[in-house]
Design a protein around this motif. Structure first.
Motif, short mmCIF file in Angstrom:
data_model
loop_
_atom_site.label_atom_id
_atom_site.label_comp_id
_atom_site.label_asym_id
_atom_site.label_seq_id
_atom_site.Cartn_x
_atom_site.Cartn_y
_atom_site.Cartn_z
N GLY A 36 0.81 -1.20 0.00
CA GLY A 36 0.00 0.00 0.00
C GLY A 36 0.85 1.25 0.00
N VAL A 37 0.21 2.36 0.34
CA VAL A 37 0.88 3.65 0.39
C VAL A 37 0.41 4.39 1.64
CG1 VAL A 37 -0.88 4.78 -1.01
CG2 VAL A 37 1.45 5.74 -0.92
N ALA A 38 1.33 5.14 2.24
CA ALA A 38 1.01 5.90 3.44
C ALA A 38 1.48 7.33 3.28
CB ALA A 38 1.67 5.27 4.67
N GLY A 39 0.76 8.25 3.87
CA GLY A 39 1.19 9.64 3.97
C GLY A 39 1.53 9.94 5.42
N VAL A 40 2.75 10.40 5.68
CA VAL A 40 3.23 10.58 7.04
C VAL A 40 3.65 12.03 7.26
CG1 VAL A 40 4.89 9.81 8.78
CG2 VAL A 40 4.08 8.22 7.03
N ASP A 50 10.57 21.58 13.07
CA ASP A 50 10.08 21.64 11.70
C ASP A 50 9.60 20.26 11.26
OD1 ASP A 50 10.84 24.39 11.30
OD2 ASP A 50 12.93 23.68 11.17
N TYR A 51 8.51 20.25 10.51
CA TYR A 51 7.88 18.99 10.11
C TYR A 51 7.93 18.82 8.59
CZ TYR A 51 6.13 17.97 14.77
OH TYR A 51 6.05 17.65 16.10
N GLU A 52 7.81 17.57 8.17
CA GLU A 52 7.79 17.24 6.76
C GLU A 52 6.66 16.26 6.50
OE1 GLU A 52 11.49 15.31 5.88
OE2 GLU A 52 11.04 13.54 7.10
N PHE A 53 6.14 16.32 5.27
CA PHE A 53 5.15 15.32 4.84
C PHE A 53 5.83 14.40 3.84
CE2 PHE A 53 2.06 13.72 1.80
CZ PHE A 53 1.15 13.10 2.66
N LYS A 54 5.71 13.09 4.09
CA LYS A 54 6.35 12.10 3.23
C LYS A 54 5.34 11.06 2.77
CE LYS A 54 10.83 13.10 3.19
NZ LYS A 54 11.60 13.28 1.95
N PRO A 55 5.17 10.89 1.45
CA PRO A 55 4.45 9.71 0.96
C PRO A 55 5.41 8.54 0.98
CG PRO A 55 5.09 11.12 -0.88
CD PRO A 55 5.56 11.81 0.37
N LEU A 56 5.03 7.46 1.62
CA LEU A 56 5.92 6.31 1.79
C LEU A 56 5.25 5.04 1.29
CD1 LEU A 56 7.24 6.99 5.41
CD2 LEU A 56 8.45 7.41 3.26
N PRO A 57 6.01 4.17 0.65
CA PRO A 57 5.46 2.87 0.27
C PRO A 57 5.27 2.00 1.51
CG PRO A 57 7.79 2.94 -0.21
CD PRO A 57 7.41 4.32 0.22
N PHE A 58 4.36 1.09 1.43
CA PHE A 58 4.07 0.18 2.54
C PHE A 58 4.27 -1.26 2.09
CE2 PHE A 58 1.03 -2.85 4.16
CZ PHE A 58 1.18 -2.77 5.52
N VAL A 59 5.03 -2.02 2.87
CA VAL A 59 5.18 -3.45 2.63
C VAL A 59 5.03 -4.17 3.97
CG1 VAL A 59 6.64 -5.32 1.81
CG2 VAL A 59 6.72 -3.11 0.66
N GLY A 60 4.08 -5.07 4.06
CA GLY A 60 3.92 -5.92 5.24
C GLY A 60 4.10 -7.37 4.82
N LEU A 61 5.00 -8.06 5.47
CA LEU A 61 5.32 -9.42 5.08
C LEU A 61 5.44 -10.28 6.33
CD1 LEU A 61 6.19 -11.34 2.72
CD2 LEU A 61 8.55 -10.68 3.25
N ASP A 224 -12.57 -7.54 1.97
CA ASP A 224 -11.68 -8.62 2.35
C ASP A 224 -10.23 -8.32 2.00
OD1 ASP A 224 -13.78 -10.06 3.35
OD2 ASP A 224 -14.04 -11.31 1.55
N ARG A 225 -10.00 -7.46 1.02
CA ARG A 225 -8.64 -7.16 0.57
C ARG A 225 -8.14 -5.77 0.95
NH1 ARG A 225 -6.10 -11.89 -0.36
NH2 ARG A 225 -7.28 -13.22 -1.75
N TRP A 226 -9.05 -4.81 1.05
CA TRP A 226 -8.64 -3.42 1.26
C TRP A 226 -8.89 -2.97 2.69
CZ3 TRP A 226 -5.89 -0.67 -2.16
CH2 TRP A 226 -5.88 -1.10 -3.50
N SER A 227 -7.94 -2.19 3.22
CA SER A 227 -8.07 -1.62 4.57
C SER A 227 -7.58 -0.18 4.56
CB SER A 227 -7.25 -2.42 5.59
OG SER A 227 -7.68 -3.76 5.66
#
Length: 266
Positions: A36-40, A50-61, A224-227
């Motif tokens: 998936g993808v996450a915005g942090v 100071d803060y930053e916004f990062k789009p990050l890839p998600f991998v759960g295994l 069943d697949r998406w969260s």
């Protein structure tokens, strides 16, 4: 496999958060995969105001075999080598981001970069059924594999996870992290040369509690697949970390993080 376990470790690395997967999920043999993808939204570095916004890839295994498993949880890869469900214990390897040279704070920027670190160690955690949810108590100790901080840090935490219904899940966690002198001096110390370059006073950080942290997450099973997941965390730097001029003069001891994610579970 609970998706927020991996994102929680990615965004606010605590050992025993409410994101720990339920026992019935862990008992499933074979391979589980989430992408998936996450915005942090997070501080630029330890102690930053100071803060930053990062789009990050998600991998759960996760690969399970009875009570034993190997799991990729955000920046950490861990393996439970025990059976019997009495206790989880095993090795862990974890990625820790450093401090980049393009940060907004000019004074801290002049102190130089800190490379990302790869830490290794061991973890132990115990899960208990409490009411309608799961209470998790855990500890984790890590040391640097390279030459970034060359130190040792340990985290102790407690978390609670509850399935509200077949779609909603909520969790909360509390943790504290201790670090030795080498670790603290790397991230919070100011050398004589650094003081001359930055304008900060020289500072020798000492071993002690680095931070205390609280966090919470809310996940929703779309299908069943998406969260979908939302989470937030607050970290307070304390003791020698909070007294550092990097934090006291150039940053903030109050560190917040929020994240949103969309996940596909295979």
């Amino acid at each position: 496999m609970k998706p927020h376990l991996f994102i929680l470790c990615l965004v606010a690395p605590v050992l025993a958060g409410g994101g720990v997967a339920r026992a019935e999920d862990d008992q499933r043999d074979g391979l589980s995969l989430s992408l998936g993808v996450a915005g942090v939204y997070r501080p630029e570095f330890k102690g930053s105001k100071d803060y930053e916004f990062k789009p990050l890839p998600f991998v759960g295994l996760r690969y399970g075999l009875g009570d034993r498993y190997v799991a990729l949880e955000g920046p950490s890869l861990r393996a439970n080598v025990l059976s019997g469900q009495v206790l989880e214990f095993g090795p862990v390897i974890s990625y820790e981001r450093g401090r980049k040279k393009d940060i907004k704070n000019l004074a801290v920027r002049r102190l130089g970069e800190i490379d990302a670190a790869v830490n290794v160690g061991a973890f132990a955690r115990k899960r208990l059924k409490v009411g309608a949810g799961d209470l998790t108590i855990g500890v984790e100790a890590l040391t640097d594999t390279g030459k970034v901080h060359k130190g040792v840090l340990a985290t102790a935490g407690v978390g609670y996870d509850r399935q509200l219904n077949d779609r909603w899940n909520v969790s909360a966690n509390l943790s504290a992290t201790w670090a030795d002198r080498k670790y603290m001096r790397t991230y919070y110390g100011v050398s004589g040369a650094g003081a001359a370059a930055s304008g900060f006073s020289p500072y020798v950080a000492s071993a002690g509690i680095e931070n205390v942290e609280v966090g919470a997450s809310l996940s929703y099973r779309i299908s069943d697949r998406w969260s979908a997941l939302a989470l937030g965390g607050y970290r307070r730097l304390v003791d020698s970390a909070a007294d550092s001029p990097i934090v006291a003069r150039g940053g903030s001891a109050n560190q917040g993080q929020v994240a949103f994610a969309l996940l596909y579970n295979f």
